[in-house]
Every structure is written in structure tokens, then in C-alpha cells.
Design a protein around this motif. Structure first.
Motif, mmCIF file in Angstrom:
data_model
loop_
_atom_site.group_PDB
_atom_site.id
_atom_site.type_symbol
_atom_site.label_atom_id
_atom_site.label_comp_id
_atom_site.label_asym_id
_atom_site.label_seq_id
_atom_site.Cartn_x
_atom_site.Cartn_y
_atom_site.Cartn_z
ATOM 1 N N UNK A 269 0.738 -1.353 -0.095
ATOM 2 C CA UNK A 269 -0.190 -0.201 0.042
ATOM 3 C C UNK A 269 0.842 1.316 0.149
ATOM 4 N N UNK A 270 1.832 1.335 0.893
ATOM 5 C CA UNK A 270 2.798 2.462 0.930
ATOM 6 C C UNK A 270 3.581 2.675 -0.421
ATOM 7 N N UNK A 271 3.732 1.389 -0.903
ATOM 8 C CA UNK A 271 4.554 1.638 -2.305
ATOM 9 C C UNK A 271 3.679 2.284 -3.174
ATOM 10 N N UNK A 272 2.454 1.691 -3.422
ATOM 11 C CA UNK A 272 1.436 2.419 -4.534
ATOM 12 C C UNK A 272 1.392 3.706 -4.305
ATOM 13 N N UNK A 273 1.076 4.365 -3.061
ATOM 14 C CA UNK A 273 0.829 5.808 -2.693
ATOM 15 C C UNK A 273 2.265 6.310 -2.921
ATOM 16 N N UNK A 274 3.469 5.931 -2.871
ATOM 17 C CA UNK A 274 4.773 6.721 -3.090
ATOM 18 C C UNK A 274 4.559 6.892 -4.688
ATOM 19 N N UNK A 275 4.301 5.738 -5.306
ATOM 20 C CA UNK A 275 4.468 5.944 -6.870
ATOM 21 C C UNK A 275 3.284 6.821 -7.293
ATOM 22 N N UNK A 276 2.156 7.211 -6.767
ATOM 23 C CA UNK A 276 1.146 7.779 -7.146
ATOM 24 C C UNK A 276 1.166 9.258 -6.994
ATOM 25 N N UNK B 45 12.169 1.803 -9.365
ATOM 26 C CA UNK B 45 11.480 0.962 -9.530
ATOM 27 C C UNK B 45 9.833 1.333 -9.538
ATOM 28 N N UNK B 46 8.931 0.777 -10.480
ATOM 29 C CA UNK B 46 7.698 1.106 -10.469
ATOM 30 C C UNK B 46 6.989 0.164 -9.187
ATOM 31 N N UNK B 47 6.077 1.040 -8.566
ATOM 32 C CA UNK B 47 5.558 0.124 -7.485
ATOM 33 C C UNK B 47 4.721 -1.058 -8.133
ATOM 34 N N UNK B 48 4.657 -1.952 -7.380
ATOM 35 C CA UNK B 48 3.734 -3.179 -7.781
ATOM 36 C C UNK B 48 2.242 -2.809 -7.796
ATOM 37 N N UNK B 49 1.724 -3.500 -8.998
ATOM 38 C CA UNK B 49 0.200 -3.106 -9.101
ATOM 39 C C UNK B 49 -0.555 -4.472 -8.832
ATOM 40 N N UNK C 101 -1.186 -7.599 -6.251
ATOM 41 C CA UNK C 101 -0.826 -7.917 -4.865
ATOM 42 C C UNK C 101 -0.175 -9.242 -4.989
ATOM 43 N N UNK C 102 -0.827 -10.063 -5.704
ATOM 44 C CA UNK C 102 -0.226 -11.554 -5.643
ATOM 45 C C UNK C 102 1.061 -11.660 -5.850
ATOM 46 N N UNK C 103 1.427 -10.905 -7.075
ATOM 47 C CA UNK C 103 2.780 -11.197 -7.291
ATOM 48 C C UNK C 103 3.758 -10.352 -6.179
ATOM 49 N N UNK C 104 3.366 -9.440 -5.622
ATOM 50 C CA UNK C 104 4.220 -8.612 -4.621
ATOM 51 C C UNK C 104 4.172 -9.639 -3.463
ATOM 52 N N UNK C 105 3.276 -10.290 -3.087
ATOM 53 C CA UNK C 105 3.298 -11.123 -1.738
ATOM 54 C C UNK C 105 4.074 -12.404 -2.007
ATOM 55 N N UNK C 106 4.229 -12.770 -3.355
ATOM 56 C CA UNK C 106 4.860 -14.098 -3.555
ATOM 57 C C UNK C 106 6.417 -13.475 -3.530
ATOM 58 N N UNK C 107 6.741 -12.317 -3.992
ATOM 59 C CA UNK C 107 7.984 -11.723 -4.056
ATOM 60 C C UNK C 107 8.635 -11.872 -2.649
ATOM 61 N N UNK C 108 7.704 -11.097 -1.884
ATOM 62 C CA UNK C 108 8.266 -10.980 -0.224
ATOM 63 C C UNK C 108 8.494 -12.587 0.456
ATOM 64 N N UNK D 173 14.206 -5.847 -5.206
ATOM 65 C CA UNK D 173 12.914 -5.895 -6.127
ATOM 66 C C UNK D 173 13.232 -5.869 -7.285
ATOM 67 N N UNK D 174 14.453 -4.848 -7.823
ATOM 68 C CA UNK D 174 14.692 -4.785 -9.067
ATOM 69 C C UNK D 174 14.980 -5.976 -9.790
ATOM 70 N N UNK D 175 15.355 -6.755 -8.843
ATOM 71 C CA UNK D 175 16.050 -8.129 -9.682
ATOM 72 C C UNK D 175 14.635 -9.045 -9.715
ATOM 73 N N UNK D 176 14.265 -9.247 -8.669
ATOM 74 C CA UNK D 176 13.376 -10.688 -8.372
ATOM 75 C C UNK D 176 11.909 -10.187 -8.896
ATOM 76 N N UNK D 177 11.376 -9.159 -8.419
ATOM 77 C CA UNK D 177 9.965 -8.637 -8.613
ATOM 78 C C UNK D 177 9.484 -8.932 -10.123
#
Length: 480
Positions: A62-69, A147-151, A153-160, A174-178
Motif C-alpha cells: 500500500x505504501x509503495x502504491x501511494x509513493x508511486x502515485x 522501480x515502479x510500484x507493484x500493481x 498484490x499476488x505478485x508482490x506477496x509472492x516476491x516477499x 525487488x528490481x531483480x526478482x519482482x
């Protein structure tokens, strides 16, 4: 769940088959499968801490999306600060609360003002230091617009929570794996075969080298007052191979395992005991952590571009923080400080980047100068490892002082010849394969298939017959 457990031996084939044969073409379904599998893998240890990793995931998403926007720099700084404070707050509470409480007690007692803070029985969540740094790097890179924020959620949660490297790294960026979770993945036999070889070598490091060395290391360190200096020196050397086999073994298994699922993880170890100085050692040991501190702490502090005082300050900060990251004990802080002292002369003399190539590159044997440099660097590293292994600062100093006595010339009282022979074989194979990503990656690659596969079968048989399976021994870095 441990890689070296029967549970994992059932878990892995099941996940692999479902991933490739039930969802071979749908990225979303593959990611959901990996996410569920990762939560099962992590929750197998203690399901209650799934809420912690889930909270961290939701917060940073959520914070990543808000920072990106957001275009407001002040708002973006507050969003980043929230991510940093909350994540480090959780890490600090679970990992360091009792350490600071005990330290305050000791300080105030020394000053004649004893206090009695409330002690808590806190269970350290496995892998919290690793996934916390991974999500922090995401937030920082989004803030810096690297890095562009993840849009999704499933991809981001799997990355974490990606289970191969969730609990002991490598600490991925995140720049490499996400981005790899966004791309279509097809089964690649060559990639899977290479990954399987790396897993095989990782298991050899863990159950044959690390776990066998661990038995004698425990005996020597727990009874160090009763042993000769030569025995203590042997204990320090065996611990060096224990921690290397244990930690780099985990990384090899994690990287190889990821390749089975079509992912590429960063290299975490590059034959560090073949280093010619401490600076080279730290470029080759736990690469994902050392580069994390370099990029997110050392360089922002000014790196080595300032004056003499700045260089000394930043060097000690980076090593002290690295030591403190490893555990809530003054032994780790001193271990970090000792490595800073090793590193500082090279930095001040401008020689910290002298050895960027592989030792004896293109040659079978090192020169006398290289062999001497290797021996000195390894000896200094073993000395520092005593602080890492000791249960207290007092024990570490007693151990080291006892190690420097005339009895260093005597035969060790504990001398496991079979383990020493296995370590010797291990060193030889690592040396022959030092120019590859892992020791057996290219070993015998030009041989005929029966001979080449004979090597892999030989490693497997060593694991089966020489591996320590008396208990499912946890990886050392689970405690960090």
C-alpha cells in the motif's frame, strides 16, 4: 520447514508437479500456487507468524502504491519513513528487546542504580531479518523511483514470501526478482538440471561438511577450558567450515531450487575462503547482505569519498551494523568491529579493490605470494569467527588467549581424521571449481556422460553415507 527434512522431501515434488503440470501456462495461477506453498513452508514452523509477514506485505504494498502515485516530496518521505519505522520496529522488538533490556540493567547496576525492567519471553520469527530487508529495499527503490510500484498484490506477496530464499536469503532486490513474477515462465531442462546440481552441492555442504563439523565444534567450544591450544585452533577452523558449509549450502539449495521454478536469484557466495585480503573476502561472503549495506547505508553516508574521518566512520558503521544485524549479543558487535579493523588499513591505503579477479585465474596452483595471502586472510577470518561462535565476550577472549600458548605445537586432543579428510576433499573440489558459479557446475563438463554423471552420483553417495542425519539440524542463519 527445513530443506534437510522428510517433510520437505514430500513438499517439493508435490509443489513442482502442480506448478508445472497443473498450471503450466497461467502466470497468475502459478504465482498463487507459489504464494500458498510459501505460506505453508513458512507456517510449518509456526503458523502464528504468518500474520507478521502478511502485515508487512500489505503495509509495503500500500505504501509503495501511494509513493508511486504521489508527486508531493514531503508526502513521499513520510510514506518511506512509515515503512522504515514499522519494519525496523518489528525487527527491533522481536530481535533486540531483551538485548537492550539486559544492557540497560548492566549499565545501571554498574552505576549503582539497579533497575528491574520487565523481561519478555519473545520467540524470534525465522527469517525476519531477511524478509524485512527485502521489503525495505523495495520501499527505498520505489521512493528513489528506481522501480515502479507493484500493481498486482499476488505478485508482490509472492516476491516477499518466495519460499526458496524466504528464511535465510539471498536477500533479493525487488528490481531483480519482482519483475520475474510478471513474466511468463516455461520449463527449461538445462536451467533445471543446473539448479539440481547446485542443490546437490548445497546439500553436500550442509549435511556432510557443516553438520559433521558441528558435532566437534560443539564439543570443543563447550569444553574449551579443558583443551590444548592446538585443539582450540582446530575448533576455530572447523567452525569456519561449519558456518560456510551451512550458510552457503542454504544459498546453493535456494538458488538451485528457484531455477527449478524458472527463477534466477543473485549469487550469495563466491568461494570466500580463497580470498587474498579481507576486502576480497567481504566481496565474496554473504554478497546479498554486504551489497545491501553498501547501497542503502554506506553510499548514502558518503562512502569512501570524504576525508579520513569520514572513511573511518563509515567503515566502522557498516561493519558494526552488519555485526548487530547478525544477532542480539555483544559478541557479534565485536566480530563486526574486528572485521572493520582488518578492512580499514586496506581502505586507507587504497588497496581495498586490488584483488577483483579470481585467485590463480587460469592456473591450477596459486603463486607463493597468493598462497601466503590466502593463509593470512583465512587465519584472520577464523580468529574473528571465534567471537561469532562464542556465547559471550568473556568466553571469546578466554578462548583466544588459550589458543595462543605453547600447546599450539602439540597434537590436538580432538582429531576427527574422517571429518578432516572430508573437509580436505571439499576444499579440493571447491578449488577446482572456483571459476564457476558453484563448485561442481562445470566439473567434468567435457567428459563423457557416464563419467560426468559418475561425479554427481559420487556426491550423492557421499551425502548418503557420510551425511549427518542423526537429527534434522537447523541452518545456523535461521537464528538471524
Amino acid at each position: 520447514m527445513l530443506f534437510n527434512s522428510l517433510d520437505f522431501a514430500v513438499f517439493l515434488p508435490l509443489v513442482f508437479l502442480i506448478y508445472w503440470f497443473v498450471f503450466p501456462k497461467n502466470i497468475k495461477q502459478q504465482n498463487v500456487m507459489l504464494l500458498i506453498s510459501s505460506y505453508v513452508f513458512y507456517g510449518w514452523w509456526d503458523w502464528r507468524f504468518l500474520s507478521l509477514i502478511l502485515f508487512s506485505t500489505i503495509l509495503d504494498y500500500m505504501l509503495g502504491k501511494r509513493m508511486g502515485n504521489s508527486q508531493n516530496e514531503s508526502d513521499r518521505k513520510w510514506l518511506l519513513a512509515t515503512s522504515v519505522v514499522v519494519n525496523l520496529g518489528f525487527l527491533g522488538f522481536f530481535k533486540y528487546y531483551n538485548f537492550f533490556a539486559d544492557s540497560f540493567v548492566q549499565v545501571f547496576t554498574f552505576m549503582g542504580q539497579p533497575i528491574h525492567p520487565r523481561a519478555l519471553s519473545i520467540v524470534l520469527p525465522v527469517g525476519i531479518s531477511f524478509y524485512t530487508f527485502q521489503t525495505l529495499s523495495y520501499s527505498i527503490d520505489v521512493y528513489k523511483r528506481k522501480l515502479e510500484p507493484a500493481r498486482d498484490f499476488i505478485s508482490f506477496a509472492t516476491f516477499v514470501s518466495f519460499f526458496p530464499q524466504l528464511v535465510a536469503g539471498p536477500i533479493e532486490r525487488a528490481t531483480h526478482l519482482l519483475p520475474q513474477f510478471y513474466k511468463k515462465r516455461k520449463f527449461d531442462y538445462a536451467l533445471a538440471a543446473d539448479g539440481s546440481k547446485q542443490m546437490l552441492w548445497g546439500f553436500f555442504k550442509k549435511v556432510v561438511i557443516a553438520d559433521n563439523c558441528a558435532e566437534y565444534v560443539n564439543i570443543i567450544f563447550q569444553n574449551y577450558e579443558n583443551y590444548s591450544a592446538s585443539t582450540l585452533a582446530l575448533g576455530a577452523v572447523l567452525f569456519a567450515f561449519q558456518i560456510y558449509g551451512d550458510f552457503s549450502g542454504y544459498s546453493d539449495i535456494a538458488i538451485g531450487l528457484s531455477r527449478l521454478f524458472g527463477f534466477d536469484l543473485m549469487k550469495n557466495f563466491a568461494f570466500p575462503y580463497f580470498s587474498r585480503d579481507i576486502a576480497e573476502f567481504w566481496r565474496r561472503w554473504h554478497i546479498s547482505l554486504s551489497t545491501w549495506f553498501r547501497d542503502y547505508l554506506y553510499i548514502p553516508l558518503g562512502g569512501s569519498k570524504g576525508g579520513l574521518g569520514i572513511k573511518i566512520r563509515n567503515t566502522f558503521i557498516i561493519f558494526l551494523v552488519s555485526g548487530f544485524w547478525h544477532g542480539a549479543n555483544w559478541t557479534f558487535v565485536i566480530w563486526g568491529a574486528l572485521n572493520a579493523l582488518y578492512f580499514l588499513p586496506l581502505l586507507l591505503a587504497g588497496k581495498n579493490r586490488n584483488n577483483l579477479n579470481q585467485i590463480a585465474e587460469g592456473r591450477l596452483l596459486p603463486s607463493f605470494k597468493e598462497a601466503g595471502q590466502l593463509l593470512i586472510t583465512f587465519s584472520l577470518t577464523c580468529l574473528a569467527w571465534v567471537f561469532f561462535r562464542a556465547e559471550s565476550v568473556t568466553m571469546a577472549f578466554d578462548y583466544i588467549s588459550s589458543m595462543f600458548s605453547i600447546s599450539i605445537l602439540s597434537k590436538p586432543q580432538v582429531f576427527p581424521i574422517e571429518i578432516i579428510a572430508l573437509v580436505g576433499l571439499f576444499i579440493m573440489i571447491e578449488w577446482l571449481g572456483r571459476e564457476s558459479d558453484f563448485a561442481i557446475q562445470s566439473l567434468g563438463i567435457k567428459w563423457r556422460r557416464p563419467f560426468r554423471y559418475g561425479v554427481y552420483y559420487g556426491v550423492f553417495m557421499l551425502i548418503y553415507f557420510a551425511g549427518n542425519f542423526s537429527d534434522e539440524i537447523e541452518f545456523i542463519y535461521f537464528q538471524f
